[in-house]
Design an enzyme around this catalytic site. Sequence first.
Site, PDB file in Angstrom:
ATOM      1  N   GLY A 204       0.788  -1.228   0.000  1.00 26.08           N
ATOM      2  CA  GLY A 204       0.000   0.000   0.000  1.00 26.08           C
ATOM      3  C   GLY A 204       0.818   1.274   0.000  1.00 26.08           C
ATOM      4  O   GLY A 204       0.460   2.254  -0.657  1.00 26.08           O
ATOM      5  N   HIS A 205       1.924   1.287   0.724  1.00 29.16           N
ATOM      6  CA  HIS A 205       2.627   2.555   0.901  1.00 29.16           C
ATOM      7  C   HIS A 205       3.388   3.000  -0.345  1.00 29.16           C
ATOM      8  O   HIS A 205       3.964   4.084  -0.363  1.00 29.16           O
ATOM      9  CB  HIS A 205       3.556   2.506   2.123  1.00 29.16           C
ATOM     10  CG  HIS A 205       4.808   1.720   1.948  1.00 29.16           C
ATOM     11  ND1 HIS A 205       6.026   2.325   1.818  1.00 29.16           N
ATOM     12  CD2 HIS A 205       5.035   0.398   1.894  1.00 29.16           C
ATOM     13  CE1 HIS A 205       6.965   1.400   1.698  1.00 29.16           C
ATOM     14  NE2 HIS A 205       6.388   0.216   1.739  1.00 29.16           N
ATOM     15  N   CYS A 327      15.308  -0.607   1.391  1.00 33.47           N
ATOM     16  CA  CYS A 327      15.453  -1.723   2.325  1.00 33.47           C
ATOM     17  C   CYS A 327      16.877  -2.250   2.395  1.00 33.47           C
ATOM     18  O   CYS A 327      17.204  -3.041   3.266  1.00 33.47           O
ATOM     19  CB  CYS A 327      14.489  -2.851   1.941  1.00 33.47           C
ATOM     20  SG  CYS A 327      12.760  -2.411   2.208  1.00 33.47           S
TER      21      CYS A 327
END
Length: 386
Positions: A204-205, A327
């Site tokens: 979603g982000h 990440c």
Amino acid sequence: MFMGIKSIHYFDNCATTKVDSEVMDIIADYATEKYFNPSARSSFSLEVANDIAYARSKIGKLLGAQDKELVFTSGGTEADNLAIFGSLRAKKGNIIASAIEHSAVYNTVQILAERGYEIRMANVFADGHIDVEDLLSKVDGETRLVCFMHISNETGAVNDVRTINSLVKQKNPKAVTFVDGVQAVGKIPVNLKYFGIDLYSFAGHKIHASKGIGCLYVKSGLHFASTVFGGGQERGIRSGTEFVGGIVGLAKAVELAHQNLQKNRDVFCAYKKVIREQLKQVTDWQENCTVEVSPAIMSLAFADIKAEVLLHMLEKYGIIVGTGSACSSKNKYSRLSKAIGLADKYAEGILRISFSRFNTLDEVDLLANKLADCVIELRRTMLGTR
């Protein structure tokens, strides 16, 4: 004002995005008004459970999936892990992944190597596209899982999911195909039924929904084991009380993204032209992917420059860009530079610009100008040349 900067010009939308105001209103509503547990017995909880079902149905219609094929997760990383661990039935065999998978996939398959699986890494071309011939050469009767990205989160290269899936299945019909679609959903058309793949993840982000919500598509009929046990939510695949506001907000975000797909594509491609034009005054740089590329991602590499230094120079003007996968940003060198055979002089100079519908042409003009200025200034400082 943030960190003394009056205005932020955000171009790191691959890392995360601003939450859309409509989505934020939905999240707030379910946090403060409709905060009921959808697994409880009251009529209020039943209404909330129905809202989840409606959101699931909406996403399914937009992405070409059946309602029962969508499993909500806490984000892309969990969806990736769930796909990999949940799809493996045999305790031995080989797993194939591309050399530039996101760390949520790459590191997970490395763990499986410790558990006895053979990991085979498929090559990629210089622009980040998967070398399909090389990938297929690694598929055999013992292949259990084939992982590849729909869109490279670092170069923006768009892979032909339907074709790759079809070719893999021709060699081994029992091999499970898993596609990381985190950078694709909401950026390019996605039709999961048409693709024919077994598993597909998104978050979603990355599309103006909130952090903490993601989704995994599990093709109907695929044998899939739960790795999260509890109350049996999400068909028992992923137990845990649902983030209702996040789920309903995700459905709204997917809807808004699909409404603006073509418009955003045209605008983002125009933004890239502005940046290319301004960078003509700069020597010794390259755009890492220009064909079959995401409109939302522009990957650049500058010779003899440390991209992190360039990033911080741009921050002085309130301009935020990326240097690759957020990440894995603690790693000094990106796996990307080695995988795509990037010349040594470019290896530390990879800068990633990623757009959203909240960016404006004025912001892009500012970015283009300051980027060129900063590269020239940095070169003068480090090398005494442009």
